[in-house]
Design a protein around this motif. Structure first.
Motif, mmCIF file in Angstrom:
data_model
loop_
_atom_site.group_PDB
_atom_site.id
_atom_site.type_symbol
_atom_site.label_atom_id
_atom_site.label_comp_id
_atom_site.label_asym_id
_atom_site.label_seq_id
_atom_site.Cartn_x
_atom_site.Cartn_y
_atom_site.Cartn_z
ATOM 1 N N ILE A 9 98.518 60.000 27.643
ATOM 2 C CA ILE A 9 97.848 60.901 28.766
ATOM 3 C C ILE A 9 96.804 61.747 28.204
ATOM 4 C CG2 ILE A 9 99.610 62.938 28.732
ATOM 5 C CD1 ILE A 9 99.541 62.524 31.969
ATOM 6 N N GLU A 10 96.869 62.376 26.828
ATOM 7 C CA GLU A 10 96.034 63.288 26.465
ATOM 8 C C GLU A 10 94.663 62.426 26.085
ATOM 9 O OE1 GLU A 10 99.114 62.926 25.233
ATOM 10 O OE2 GLU A 10 99.791 64.843 25.766
ATOM 11 N N GLU A 11 94.646 61.337 25.684
ATOM 12 C CA GLU A 11 93.508 60.411 25.604
ATOM 13 C C GLU A 11 92.654 60.199 26.994
ATOM 14 O OE1 GLU A 11 90.347 58.458 23.763
ATOM 15 O OE2 GLU A 11 91.763 60.000 23.149
ATOM 16 N N LEU A 12 93.865 59.674 27.736
ATOM 17 C CA LEU A 12 93.151 59.543 29.150
ATOM 18 C C LEU A 12 92.384 60.762 29.757
ATOM 19 C CD1 LEU A 12 96.109 57.316 30.509
ATOM 20 C CD2 LEU A 12 93.707 56.346 30.171
ATOM 21 N N GLU A 13 92.952 61.803 29.553
ATOM 22 C CA GLU A 13 92.226 63.177 29.928
ATOM 23 C C GLU A 13 91.083 63.246 29.324
ATOM 24 O OE1 GLU A 13 95.400 65.888 29.573
ATOM 25 O OE2 GLU A 13 96.092 65.525 31.544
ATOM 26 N N ARG A 14 91.145 63.072 27.943
ATOM 27 C CA ARG A 14 89.742 63.291 27.233
ATOM 28 C C ARG A 14 88.815 62.591 27.800
ATOM 29 N NH1 ARG A 14 86.984 61.353 23.398
ATOM 30 N NH2 ARG A 14 88.407 59.469 23.118
ATOM 31 N N ARG A 15 89.144 61.027 28.017
ATOM 32 C CA ARG A 15 88.053 60.105 28.414
ATOM 33 C C ARG A 15 87.528 60.615 29.701
ATOM 34 N NH1 ARG A 15 89.331 54.260 26.137
ATOM 35 N NH2 ARG A 15 89.697 54.892 23.995
ATOM 36 N N ILE A 16 88.467 61.009 30.680
ATOM 37 C CA ILE A 16 88.057 61.468 32.003
ATOM 38 C C ILE A 16 87.119 62.427 31.978
ATOM 39 C CG2 ILE A 16 88.890 62.630 34.075
ATOM 40 C CD1 ILE A 16 91.508 60.553 33.671
ATOM 41 N N ALA A 17 87.320 63.503 31.153
ATOM 42 C CA ALA A 17 86.621 64.753 30.920
ATOM 43 C C ALA A 17 84.958 64.213 30.637
ATOM 44 C CB ALA A 17 87.206 65.675 30.129
ATOM 45 N N HIS A 18 85.014 63.330 29.420
ATOM 46 C CA HIS A 18 83.981 62.660 28.953
ATOM 47 C C HIS A 18 82.905 62.055 30.162
ATOM 48 C CE1 HIS A 18 81.033 60.466 26.411
ATOM 49 N NE2 HIS A 18 81.371 59.610 27.260
ATOM 50 N N PHE A 19 83.409 61.373 31.077
ATOM 51 C CA PHE A 19 82.896 60.535 31.903
ATOM 52 C C PHE A 19 82.436 61.593 32.953
ATOM 53 C CE2 PHE A 19 84.680 56.644 30.281
ATOM 54 C CZ PHE A 19 83.541 55.847 29.908
ATOM 55 N N GLU A 20 83.246 62.568 33.469
ATOM 56 C CA GLU A 20 82.814 63.372 34.315
ATOM 57 C C GLU A 20 81.648 64.240 34.043
ATOM 58 O OE1 GLU A 20 86.997 64.132 36.782
ATOM 59 O OE2 GLU A 20 86.702 65.579 35.206
#
Length: 55
Positions: A9-20
């Protein structure tokens, strides 16, 4: 986007933040913007079941 099932979930959140953040970039094309939005949808969809398992 490649297999997101094995991401934490931490990696998913990191990637979401990157794309945002990338959506705020003024030098990307409309095509790139659409690809980023699609990636965000996939990541958020992958995060939903994982987030429901955390207590």
């Amino acid at each position: 986007m490649k297999n997101t099932n094995n991401l934490t979930i931490e990696e998913l959140e990191r990637r979401i933040a990157h794309f945002e953040e990338r959506l705020m970039d003024f030098i990307i094309t409309e095509e790139q913007r659409e690809l980023i939005k699609e990636s965000l949808k996939e990541l958020k969809k992958a995060k939903e079941p994982k987030a429901s398992y955390t207590f």
